[in-house]
Design an enzyme around this catalytic site. Structure first.
Site, PDB file in Angstrom:
ATOM      1  N   ARG A  49       6.756  -2.220  -4.188  1.00 17.40           N
ATOM      2  CA  ARG A  49       7.162  -0.965  -3.565  1.00 17.40           C
ATOM      3  C   ARG A  49       8.140  -1.250  -2.436  1.00 17.40           C
ATOM      4  O   ARG A  49       7.741  -1.503  -1.303  1.00 17.40           O
ATOM      5  CB  ARG A  49       5.941  -0.213  -3.037  1.00 17.40           C
ATOM      6  CG  ARG A  49       5.036   0.318  -4.136  1.00 17.40           C
ATOM      7  CD  ARG A  49       3.935   1.166  -3.537  1.00 17.40           C
ATOM      8  NE  ARG A  49       3.120   1.795  -4.561  1.00 17.40           N
ATOM      9  CZ  ARG A  49       2.144   2.663  -4.308  1.00 17.40           C
ATOM     10  NH1 ARG A  49       1.865   2.991  -3.044  1.00 17.40           N
ATOM     11  NH2 ARG A  49       1.435   3.186  -5.290  1.00 17.40           N
ATOM     12  N   ASP A  51      10.807  -0.732   0.548  1.00 12.33           N
ATOM     13  CA  ASP A  51      10.835   0.223   1.654  1.00 12.33           C
ATOM     14  C   ASP A  51      12.146   1.004   1.685  1.00 12.33           C
ATOM     15  O   ASP A  51      13.086   0.725   0.937  1.00 12.33           O
ATOM     16  CB  ASP A  51      10.652  -0.510   2.984  1.00 12.33           C
ATOM     17  CG  ASP A  51       9.255  -1.084   3.159  1.00 12.33           C
ATOM     18  OD1 ASP A  51       8.324  -0.564   2.523  1.00 12.33           O
ATOM     19  OD2 ASP A  51       9.111  -2.058   3.929  1.00 12.33           O
ATOM     20  N   ARG A 201      11.731  -9.227   5.985  1.00 12.31           N
ATOM     21  CA  ARG A 201      12.648  -8.863   7.065  1.00 12.31           C
ATOM     22  C   ARG A 201      12.248  -9.513   8.390  1.00 12.31           C
ATOM     23  O   ARG A 201      13.105  -9.883   9.198  1.00 12.31           O
ATOM     24  CB  ARG A 201      12.711  -7.348   7.201  1.00 12.31           C
ATOM     25  CG  ARG A 201      13.418  -6.664   6.030  1.00 12.31           C
ATOM     26  CD  ARG A 201      13.250  -5.154   6.099  1.00 12.31           C
ATOM     27  NE  ARG A 201      13.769  -4.637   7.355  1.00 12.31           N
ATOM     28  CZ  ARG A 201      13.393  -3.467   7.885  1.00 12.31           C
ATOM     29  NH1 ARG A 201      12.493  -2.709   7.280  1.00 12.31           N
ATOM     30  NH2 ARG A 201      13.914  -3.061   9.024  1.00 12.31           N
TER      31      ARG A 201
END
Length: 249
Positions: A49, A51, A201
């Site tokens: 999933r 972002d 990230r």
């Protein structure tokens, strides 16, 4: 029949993959297009999933379709509706019970940085423009510290299960490193069994701090050991991140 799709998309204008009422998502648009083409309700499962703002080249999706569905026709029709922002690269019959998420053995992400003083308008949507010098050797030395099984609490947001218990942030990273065919275009690739929220990230942001000389390469191991989200600085922006591939046994 069970169907497996390989999907690429530009996530810049979407609120992530997961269907979410009231906002536009990759999964929402894809579900709507497939429902129209197959003329039946479709429920998608994806391998990862992504972002808001994150892209994909090799997202894998699974769903059920009528036994007599012409998958080539369906792929062509969906791409006409959604392309070029969302593109079904491949659509094929899968083994009965195939699940894009739970059957995956690993996921690989790629983060791209344009490392030069002048921006590039053609890369602005898919690469982080970082105008200051970066030491790739130091970033690779630091990236080696995350390979293996670790508690990535320093790099992940806390998430809770339906019963309120905190989800584990222990993950197994198979590989992590930087490479470049162009000295100004740096690519960080990381593969793991799975990732927790904002993990890639956060790791990328820490590596850039090391490459910029604000921390030594040895700091990566110390950040891991701290198991403290405050030990990491800023996240790398989402638009440089891409779900590159998913592996299955």
């Amino acid at each position: 029949m069970r169907v497996r799709a390989t999907v690429a998309y530009d996530g810049g204008s979407y609120h992530g993959f997961a269907v979410n009422m009231g906002v536009r998502t990759i999964g929402g648009d894809l579900t709507e297009a497939l429902t129209k083409c197959l003329r039946q309700s479709i429920e998608l499962t994806c391998a990862g999933r992504t972002d808001t703002g994150v892209h994909a080249w090799g997202q894998i999706v699974s769903f059920d379709a009528p036994e007599d569905a012409d998958l080539l026709r369906v792929r062509t029709a969906v791409n006409r509706m959604l392309g070029p922002t969302i593109v079904v690269r491949a659509l094929e019959a899968a083994p009965e019970g195939f699940d894009a998420r739970f059957d995956a053995t690993s996921r690989a992400y790629r983060y791209t940085i344009l490392n030069r003083d002048v921006p590039d308008p053609f890369l602005a949507a898919t690469a982080w423009h970082y105008p200051y010098p970066l030491d790739v050797d130091k970033m690779n030395a630091a990236a080696a510290a995350v390979v293996g099984e670790h508690d990535f609490a320093s790099f992940c947001r806390r998430q809770h299960a339906a019963d309120g218990t905190e989800k584990s942030r222990v993950r197994v990273v198979n590989r992590a490193g930087w490479h470049s065919d162009d000295p100004n275009l740096l690519c960080f690739e990381i593969e793991a069994s799975s990732f927790c929220h904002q993990m890639v990230r956060s790791i990328t942001g820490a590596l850039v701090e090391i490459g910029a000389g604000r921390r030594p390469p040895e700091a990566m191991a110390a950040i891991l050991a701290a198991r403290d989200r405050s030990a990491v600085g800023n996240l790398a922006p989402p638009h440089g991140l891409c779900l590159w591939s998913v592996s299955y046994s």
